[in-house]
Scaffold this active site. Structure first.
Site, PDB file in Angstrom:
ATOM      1  N   THR A 126      -2.804   1.248  -3.314  1.00 26.14           N
ATOM      2  CA  THR A 126      -2.482   0.249  -4.337  1.00 26.14           C
ATOM      3  C   THR A 126      -3.003  -1.133  -3.979  1.00 26.14           C
ATOM      4  O   THR A 126      -3.416  -1.898  -4.856  1.00 26.14           O
ATOM      5  CB  THR A 126      -0.951   0.202  -4.553  1.00 26.14           C
ATOM      6  OG1 THR A 126      -0.539   1.470  -5.032  1.00 26.14           O
ATOM      7  CG2 THR A 126      -0.541  -0.855  -5.540  1.00 26.14           C
ATOM      8  N   THR A 177       0.736   3.255   0.185  1.00 25.75           N
ATOM      9  CA  THR A 177       2.041   3.335   0.836  1.00 25.75           C
ATOM     10  C   THR A 177       2.673   4.719   0.735  1.00 25.75           C
ATOM     11  O   THR A 177       3.607   5.020   1.477  1.00 25.75           O
ATOM     12  CB  THR A 177       3.014   2.313   0.214  1.00 25.75           C
ATOM     13  OG1 THR A 177       3.134   2.605  -1.185  1.00 25.75           O
ATOM     14  CG2 THR A 177       2.535   0.898   0.420  1.00 25.75           C
ATOM     15  N   ASP A 178       2.176   5.551  -0.170  1.00 26.80           N
ATOM     16  CA  ASP A 178       2.837   6.843  -0.389  1.00 26.80           C
ATOM     17  C   ASP A 178       2.932   7.688   0.880  1.00 26.80           C
ATOM     18  O   ASP A 178       3.886   8.446   1.049  1.00 26.80           O
ATOM     19  CB  ASP A 178       2.088   7.648  -1.464  1.00 26.80           C
ATOM     20  CG  ASP A 178       2.416   7.165  -2.872  1.00 26.80           C
ATOM     21  OD1 ASP A 178       3.263   6.261  -3.012  1.00 26.80           O
ATOM     22  OD2 ASP A 178       1.821   7.699  -3.833  1.00 26.80           O
TER      23      ASP A 178
END
Ligand code: GLU
Length: 342
Positions: free
Chosen positions: A14, A90-91
């Site tokens: 992101t 970040t996942d």
């Protein structure tokens, strides 16, 4: 005095995503130099190098890319960098950080950061996170701490960090060990001195498929049996509570543990598995008796990566409980970094 050098590499996520009409949403597009350029004054802190390694959503990172990141980061430290920073989605940070920490043998910090808001959103958090990551990377207090995750002005250790909210900027938590520290007025302040941590031996083969199968109400875990037919070489069971499964699942585990390593972790998201409390069929005492290994403090996702790393290093199955005893227990302050497992 010369400025410290910090190497930054971008992997996607992101933090790098901008809108694409064709894709119907944001996709990774910006690279490390563009991320650096978006942070005013970053270049005054350190001599920075910025390289694009990948341009991926973090769901599509894998062990092959992470080993490339590791080699890149090691090369930068060997070349004199004070620290290295990876920007990524970040996942999967809770997994990538733990994976890299298994192998990171340098005193210099390897920092991972990302963003929950895209660069074009109001209140984008990427620039502040990258700034904090570099501030942490150049600080001497960050040495000997392995891989650290820096998000939202908080520093987390790889073994504890979890993504705990799907969209909130305050998503990263360390439910068991607590955060390592906070970034205050541009410098990290740590709550504890560094602790020693075990290191894994390098892979000598490709990473095996390791399944994570949850214990679920009214389910006997036959997915774990099916996993073997799909080529999985080891199973992590995300057990109820302190490491429990149903009667039927316990019988499957007994059969599976004769063939492949089976590790029992807790699906609760915090806390250790028990080892000597419950004695019912499917309890931690029963599953250990049936040949499973208890993961102690390692959450299922981290237990899966450790199991994969152990098998990839050629660790004999009978040594897996010993390795989990080492990684699964709480690190002790008296330990220094340990030699890799055989
Ligand atoms: N929220 C995720 C991120 O922060 C989605 C995309 C990804 O993990 O790459 O980057």
């Amino acid at each position: 005095m010369s400025r410290p050098s910090v190497a930054i590499a971008s992997l996607g996520g992101t933090i790098s995503m901008t809108p694409s009409d064709a894709a119907g949403g944001v996709v990774p597009r910006l690279d490390a130099s563009q991320l650096v350029a978006a942070v005013p004054g970053l270049g005054t802190l350190a001599d920075l190098t910025a390289e694009p390694l990948f341009q991926l959503p973090s769901a599509s990172l894998g062990t092959a890319q992470l080993l490339e990141c590791l080699a890149w980061a090691e090369g930068k430290i060997a070349g004199g960098a004070r620290g290295v920073v990876l920007t990524q989605g970040t996942d999967t940070i809770e997994e990538t950080a733990f994976f890299l920490d298994l192998y990171w043998r340098y005193p210099e910090p390897l920092i991972i950061t990302g963003a929950m808001r895209t660069p074009l959103s109001v209140g984008a958090d990427g620039p502040a996170n990258l700034l904090a990551a570099v501030q942490v990377a150049i600080d001497d207090q960050s040495r000997e701490r392995g891989v650290l995750v820096v998000m939202n002005d908080t520093v987390h250790r790889a073994r504890w960090v979890c993504k705990s909210d799907s969209l909130s900027v305050q998503t990263f938590t360390s439910p068991d060990g607590g955060p390592a520290g906070r970034v205050v007025e541009g410098r990290p302040e740590y709550f504890h001195p560094p602790v020693g941590r075990p290191l894994a031996s390098r892979p000598v083969r490709t990473f095996p498929k390791v399944a994570v199968v949850p214990a679920l109400l009214d389910d006997d875990g036959d997915l774990a049996v099916a996993a073997l037919d799909l080529g999985y070489e080891a199973i992590v069971v995300a057990g109820f509570g302190a490491g429990h499964v149903s009667f039927g699942f316990a019988e499957h585990i007994e059969r599976l543990a004769k063939v492949v390593p089976v590790v029992i972790a807790s699906r609760t998201g915090a806390g250790s598995t028990a080892s000597r409390t419950y004695g019912f069929a499917g309890s931690e005492v029963d599953l250990a008796r049936r040949g499973a290994t208890l993961s102690k403090w390692l959450h299922p996702l981290k237990a899966r990566l450790l199991l994969g790393a152990l098998l990839a290093a050629g660790t004999p199955h009978q040594q897996i409980p010993e390795a989990f005893a080492k990684w699964g227990t709480l690190p002790r302050h008296s330990l220094t970094n340990q030699q890799p497992a055989p």
